[in-house]
Structures are given as C-alpha cells and as structure tokens.
Motif scaffolding. Structure first.
Motif, PDB file in Angstrom:
ATOM      1  N   ASN A  78      36.507  35.443  29.118  1.00 52.18           N
ATOM      2  CA  ASN A  78      37.341  34.845  28.074  1.00 52.18           C
ATOM      3  C   ASN A  78      38.822  35.153  28.247  1.00 52.18           C
ATOM      4  O   ASN A  78      39.666  34.387  27.793  1.00 52.18           O
ATOM      5  CB  ASN A  78      36.866  35.304  26.688  1.00 52.18           C
ATOM      6  N   ASN A  79      39.137  36.257  28.906  1.00 51.60           N
ATOM      7  CA  ASN A  79      40.538  36.610  29.140  1.00 51.60           C
ATOM      8  C   ASN A  79      41.149  35.843  30.309  1.00 51.60           C
ATOM      9  O   ASN A  79      42.352  35.637  30.358  1.00 51.60           O
ATOM     10  CB  ASN A  79      40.673  38.115  29.388  1.00 51.60           C
ATOM     11  N   HIS A  80      40.311  35.455  31.257  1.00 54.77           N
ATOM     12  CA  HIS A  80      40.749  34.711  32.438  1.00 54.77           C
ATOM     13  C   HIS A  80      39.753  33.592  32.703  1.00 54.77           C
ATOM     14  O   HIS A  80      38.907  33.708  33.605  1.00 54.77           O
ATOM     15  CB  HIS A  80      40.852  35.628  33.656  1.00 54.77           C
ATOM     16  N   PRO A  81      39.812  32.509  31.926  1.00 54.79           N
ATOM     17  CA  PRO A  81      38.829  31.424  32.059  1.00 54.79           C
ATOM     18  C   PRO A  81      38.696  30.866  33.472  1.00 54.79           C
ATOM     19  O   PRO A  81      37.614  30.414  33.855  1.00 54.79           O
ATOM     20  CB  PRO A  81      39.342  30.359  31.091  1.00 54.79           C
ATOM     21  N   GLU A  82      39.751  30.935  34.251  1.00 56.98           N
ATOM     22  CA  GLU A  82      39.695  30.431  35.624  1.00 56.98           C
ATOM     23  C   GLU A  82      38.755  31.271  36.500  1.00 56.98           C
ATOM     24  O   GLU A  82      38.315  30.816  37.557  1.00 56.98           O
ATOM     25  CB  GLU A  82      41.096  30.373  36.242  1.00 56.98           C
TER      26      GLU A  82
END
Length: 148
Positions: A78-82
C-alpha cells in the motif's frame, strides 16, 4: 556486542520467527472476509475453492494459494503500489513446476516456480515446514496433472 545485547537480539529473532509463521491453512480455515478480499483482487472466482493458503505478513499484504483451478501469488504494498504484484496461472497454462525447499533455512521461504510458455512466470512462496511444503507440492502436481 555484549552478552545482554546478544540475548535480546536472539529473543527478538525467535519471537519474530514464530509471529510471522501463520502456517499452511486449508481453504475451509479462511474466513469469509479473507475469501472476499482474495476475490476482490480478481484471482478467485465464485465457483473456485482454495485448497491450501499461506501468507507472510497477513492476508491483506501477501498470499500464496492452490485452488481447484490455479496457482496464485499476490503481494500488496500500500505504501508503494508500483511494487505490488498479483500473479496466477490456471493448470492448463502451466508448462512445468519446480519446488525449491528452504525449510531448513532460518530466514528464507520455500517456493514453487511456475513456468508458463517455457519461461519463469512467477513464484508461489510458502513459509511452512517440510511436511506442509510436501503436501502443497504433491497436491499441486496432482491437480496440474489432472487438468492439463
């Protein structure tokens, strides 16, 4: 590092090791909320049944499962969707499967490599003991063989 620091570090490692191991679950052990979440990711159909499931870090963050139709793996960041990934293959699409047993390694998870179109497509990670890994792998081979 002094004696007290070493003991505290060892204690923390032991606690983290046990708290991270949820163990292999059957589909019947998953809650309705867990099943709904997996369906929301688009990797489980209404008429599909999860046979075995394992998670590292909680089912909303990661999941690896074997169903009556496919092998699947997801990682949600969730903090880095990529960095998130959702991968699966239906048994009829799988060319080959290989297990990598890391059950004796303290910090590594075992995994099953799923080959689709003769390339490494994805890995299904399993932070389980040797018996559970064997059960998961044998059931995978059985379902794959009967659904080719």
């Amino acid at each position: 590092m002094n004696f007290l620091s070493k003991n505290i570090l060892f204690f923390l490692i032991v606690i983290l090791s046990f708290s991270c191991q949820n163990g292999l679950k059957t589909g019947d052990e998953l809650s309705t909320a867990q099943i709904s979440y997996i369906k929301s990711l688009g990797i489980l159909e209404d008429d599909e049944k999860i046979i075995f499931f394992d998670s590292q870090g909680g089912y909303k963050m990661s999941g690896n499962f074997l169903s009556d139709k496919r092998l699947a793996s997801y990682w949600i960041d969730n903090n880095h969707p990529e960095e998130s990934s959702i991968e699966f293959a239906f048994y009829s699409e799988i060319d080959s499967i290989k297990v990598v047993d890391k059950t004796t390694a303290v910090t590594l998870s075992s995994y099953i490599i799923v080959f689709v179109n003769d390339t490494v497509d994805f890995k299904v990670y399993l932070d389980v003991d040797e018996i559970s890994l064997s059960k998961f792998y044998e059931k995978t081979l059985e379902l794959w063989d009967s659904n080719k």
